[in-house]
Every structure is written in C-alpha cells, then in structure tokens.
Scaffold this active site. Sequence first.
Site, PDB file in Angstrom:
ATOM      1  N   GLY A  18       0.827  -1.198   0.000  1.00 21.45           N
ATOM      2  CA  GLY A  18       0.000   0.000   0.000  1.00 21.45           C
ATOM      3  C   GLY A  18       0.861   1.247   0.000  1.00 21.45           C
ATOM      4  CB  THR A  19       3.271   2.538  -2.419  1.00 17.96           C
ATOM      5  OG1 THR A  19       3.859   1.242  -2.240  1.00 17.96           O
ATOM      6  CG2 THR A  19       4.396   3.572  -2.392  1.00 17.96           C
ATOM      7  N   GLY A  20       0.709   4.452  -0.484  1.00 17.79           N
ATOM      8  CA  GLY A  20      -0.110   5.654  -0.557  1.00 17.79           C
ATOM      9  C   GLY A  20       0.348   6.692   0.450  1.00 17.79           C
ATOM     10  N   GLY A  23       1.816   4.413   3.632  1.00 21.09           N
ATOM     11  CA  GLY A  23       2.904   3.517   3.258  1.00 21.09           C
ATOM     12  C   GLY A  23       3.987   4.210   2.461  1.00 21.09           C
ATOM     13  CG  ASN A 113      -7.212   5.136  10.468  1.00 20.71           C
ATOM     14  OD1 ASN A 113      -6.464   5.378  11.417  1.00 20.71           O
ATOM     15  ND2 ASN A 113      -7.309   5.939   9.424  1.00 20.71           N
ATOM     16  CE  LYS A 200      -5.158   7.663  14.621  1.00 19.35           C
ATOM     17  NZ  LYS A 200      -4.638   6.682  13.643  1.00 19.35           N
ATOM     18  CG  ASN A 208     -11.708   9.565   9.441  1.00 17.36           C
ATOM     19  OD1 ASN A 208     -11.322   9.744   8.287  1.00 17.36           O
ATOM     20  ND2 ASN A 208     -10.864   9.352  10.443  1.00 17.36           N
ATOM     21  CB  SER A 270      -8.110   9.089   5.325  1.00 17.96           C
ATOM     22  OG  SER A 270      -8.778   8.512   6.441  1.00 17.96           O
ATOM     23  CD  GLU A 282      -9.765   2.884   5.657  1.00 16.14           C
ATOM     24  OE1 GLU A 282      -9.045   1.900   5.888  1.00 16.14           O
ATOM     25  OE2 GLU A 282      -9.394   4.066   5.881  1.00 16.14           O
TER      26      GLU A 282
END
Length: 320
Positions: A18-20, A23, A113, A200, A208, A270, A282
């Site tokens: 997950g290269t967002g 990540g 999350n 959290k 959110n 997000s 999510e």
Amino acid sequence: MASFPLSASTPRRYAIVGTGAIGGYYGAKLQRAGVEVHFLTRSDYEVIRQEGLTVESPEGNFRLGEVRAYRDVADMPPCDVVIVALKTTQNQVLGELLPSLLNSDGVVLVLQNGLGVEDEVAQWVGGDRVLGGLCFICSNKLGPGQIRHLDYGAIALGEYRPNYKPQGVTQRMRAIAHDFERAEIPMQFHEDLLLARWKKLVWNIPFNGLSVVLDAKTDRLITDSNSRQAVESLMAEVVAGARACGREIPGVFVEEMLTTTEKMPPYLTSMKLDFEAKRPLEIEAILGTPLRRGTAAGASLPQMALLYQQLTVLDRYNRA
C-alpha cells in the site's frame, strides 16, 4: 514466538503493501535512512519505477530517484517486517499477499485505522506474528509516487494476541522502533493494543465520519458550536464503548484530542478524501466494528449508530 532479528545492528528487510499517503511516506523515510525497503505498488508501478517517490513536507522535501518497486508480489523477496498500509476496504487481498512476503520469522505491522484489523491479518499469518501500529499523521497522496506530509508523524506500536490480551513492550517492538527512529519518525509503545485502538477511535470516529456527513474540514468541525457538540457526543460514546469492552479512556485524553485538533491546520480526513474520489469508505473498520462490539458488550451508542447508517447510505449512493 518465532525468532526475529532483534539486535539494533542487525539489518531488517521491509515490505510496504500500500504505497499511498501512509505507506509511501513511512517507506520513503525508512529508505532514505538506509533501511532496505521493497514497495508493492500495483497501479502506480510504471510511474514509481521511472520517477521514484517524492515527499513534500514541512520538515523538508525529498525525492527517492530509485525505488525497489514491484507490481507482482511473486517478484518480491521475503521480508522481516511487512507493513500493511492498504485501506481496510482492500483487506480481502491480504490472504494472497502476506504468506509469500513473510520470512519464516517475519512479522506483519498493521498501519490501518479502525478496530479488529489485526484479527483479520492474524487469520492468514498467525496471531503471534502481528503487531499493530497507530499513525498520528496528516498526509495525503497527491498522485502516483507523490506524497504530501502536512503535520505530525508519530507511530504507536503494540503487540497483538487473539482477544487483544495486553503483551507489554517486547524486544521486537523495540527493534522495529529502532529502524523508524533512524528515519526520524517518532515512536511510542503501547502495552495494551486494544486500549490504544479505542483511544485512536476517539478522534477517528467523529472527525472522519462527520467530515463526510457535514462536508467539512477539521477546522470547521472543531470551531462551529453545533458540529463541535456532535464531535463531543460521539467522543463520549467511544469512551463508553471502550469501557464496556473493558478499557478505560481518561477524560483528560479526550480533552487532549480536542486541543490538538484546534491547533491542527485545516485538514481533509482520509474518509472525506475517499468520498470525494468515490472510493469505498472505511466504514466497517472505523465505525461498524466498534459499534457492534461496544453494543454487544452492553454500551448504548445511538449517535454512533446514526452516523454508521448515514455513512452507509452516502457511500452506497456516492459510488453508484
């Protein structure tokens, strides 16, 4: 517990799934510090292979021209630490990805999350090979290989076990923290991962969820008297849900979250960014699972239930 490279002087190999916004940022910081990092990039593969990773940050912009990027997990080497930074809405793919990515003594660090995310990962790799990480960061993905870091950046680590039995601070937590601290990423330790997850959620559920329902950034949610009342009501219900599940969140922590948000630069959460991009929200990890577990344990959570229903409807029609 499997043998894990614990020495500070022993190099550990990392994989980023997950290269967002999360990540990409943490993986880039680790690589810049000299840690060996391998990135599973999928749709961004061509751009990242050609142009690398770019991070814009108030702490200093930087670019990694060469990145170990992969489109297919089969081409990646087994790693000591696999960081899961996907959206929880994509977790159905983890069963195919994680087993081949892990060294025989490797662990998965879940930077997601919500509540119960470690339970999902444990079913594929085993409950003694999972750690949870809570990211206190404002960052967005601007485009393929482009990350904008706005503020904060600390990670809180905790060991996972089935039923979230507290594990204390372990040596492998310290070993992973050593690598992140080399990259100038502040690290914290939690002896009780379940308590950390609920704490959290004190911020994540109201900000959110309401950012989508009320079409607002964090600054408007915290300064408008009506939206702030909604925020505080939801925070109180999160505290009640945690208490029903055997975890006590002190009132001073709630006040700290409100004060921190007041000082935060205006920020699109997000979930709000996902909504605007018509991506799946999510909802289940951040709201559905805590709502169900808190209610099952005897808590009355009417505001959380209403927010869950509203988000479910908005998400369905938004993506239709």
